[in-house]
Design a protein around this motif. Sequence first.
Motif, short mmCIF file in Angstrom:
data_model
loop_
_atom_site.label_atom_id
_atom_site.label_comp_id
_atom_site.label_asym_id
_atom_site.label_seq_id
_atom_site.Cartn_x
_atom_site.Cartn_y
_atom_site.Cartn_z
N LEU A 152 -4.63 6.52 2.74
CA LEU A 152 -4.34 5.52 1.72
C LEU A 152 -4.53 6.08 0.31
O LEU A 152 -5.54 6.71 0.01
CB LEU A 152 -5.25 4.30 1.90
N TYR A 166 0.65 5.32 1.11
CA TYR A 166 -0.08 6.33 1.86
C TYR A 166 0.61 7.68 1.66
O TYR A 166 1.82 7.77 1.43
CB TYR A 166 -0.07 6.02 3.37
N LEU A 218 4.46 7.16 2.15
CA LEU A 218 4.82 5.97 2.90
C LEU A 218 4.35 4.72 2.16
O LEU A 218 3.20 4.66 1.73
CB LEU A 218 4.16 5.98 4.28
N PHE A 221 5.67 -0.57 7.66
CA PHE A 221 5.85 0.67 6.92
C PHE A 221 7.32 0.91 6.58
O PHE A 221 8.23 0.55 7.34
CB PHE A 221 5.34 1.86 7.75
N LEU A 253 4.50 13.55 2.80
CA LEU A 253 5.33 12.38 3.13
C LEU A 253 4.65 11.17 2.53
O LEU A 253 3.49 10.88 2.84
CB LEU A 253 5.43 12.24 4.65
N GLY A 256 0.80 17.31 10.46
CA GLY A 256 -0.25 17.42 11.47
C GLY A 256 -1.43 16.49 11.25
O GLY A 256 -2.43 16.59 11.96
N GLU A 257 -1.30 15.59 10.28
CA GLU A 257 -2.41 14.67 10.00
C GLU A 257 -1.90 13.24 9.94
O GLU A 257 -0.70 12.98 9.89
CB GLU A 257 -3.07 15.04 8.68
N GLY A 258 -2.85 12.31 9.93
CA GLY A 258 -2.49 10.91 9.79
C GLY A 258 -2.35 10.52 8.33
O GLY A 258 -2.83 11.23 7.44
N PRO A 259 -1.68 9.40 8.05
CA PRO A 259 -1.55 8.92 6.67
C PRO A 259 -2.91 8.60 6.06
O PRO A 259 -3.82 8.15 6.74
CB PRO A 259 -0.71 7.64 6.82
N GLN A 269 0.84 -1.19 0.00
CA GLN A 269 0.00 0.00 0.00
C GLN A 269 0.88 1.25 0.00
O GLN A 269 1.99 1.24 0.53
CB GLN A 269 -0.90 0.02 1.25
N GLN A 292 0.98 11.37 3.79
CA GLN A 292 0.74 12.01 5.07
C GLN A 292 1.12 13.49 4.97
O GLN A 292 2.22 13.83 4.51
CB GLN A 292 1.57 11.34 6.17
#
Lengths: 111, 114
Positions: free
Chosen positions: A45, A35, A88, A101, A86, A40-43, A33, A37
């Motif tokens: 998909l 992702y 990932l 990851f 970013l 200040g936020e989450g990854p 997968q 990011q």
Amino acid sequence: TQLLEQSPQFLSIQEGENLTVYCNSSSVFSSLQWYRQEPGEGPVLLVTVVTGGEVKKLKRLTFQFGDARKDSSLHITAAQTGDTGLYLCAGGKAAGNKLTFGGGTRVLVKP
Amino acid sequence: DTAVSQTPKYLVTQMGNDKSIKCEQNLGHDTMYWYKQDSKKFLKIMFSYNNKELIINETVPNRFSPKSPDKAHLNLHINSLELGDSAVYFCASSPGAGAPDTQYFGPGTRLTVL
């Protein structure tokens, strides 16, 4: 020891240029997968690839899973400033939902 | 309508203290996770619960104790905080229908231990 190595770690390009991010492993994964990011936020998909040799396109983003299911690449065509973030990669095994990851690639697209 | 929410967003505390981070998901998912992201942005899984049952427990100090009161909540309690615990902690959830599974991440809790 990281199972998934991403390269480069950092990439700075001008808007309109192309870029490729690589994700490599010595292990075989049943799925891979990608992702993105933002600060200040989450990854979030972007895509899941499950078949060796699979290529998936998401607008200007092209994802490829290696034939041996050990590596993957993300190619962005004509990058835009909104692609900054970013990136990932994460490998999954057939059993269970555990994701491993990679270390991430920070992409900066300058106007 | 936040899918996966965490509180607090920021947590600054002294070494030796005990603190908790809460996570809730309103997606109806069966599986929830806790991840730790260090200063180099490396994201590593800590725990996973499926229907309130612990299914993944990585090599994490036993000062970290997850608790899942129901399948929509997964909290993380940390005892005797240490400097090395400073990181961003992410909660995530997934349908849990089998691999590959899409994981939905919360906004993260930035923990700073002084």
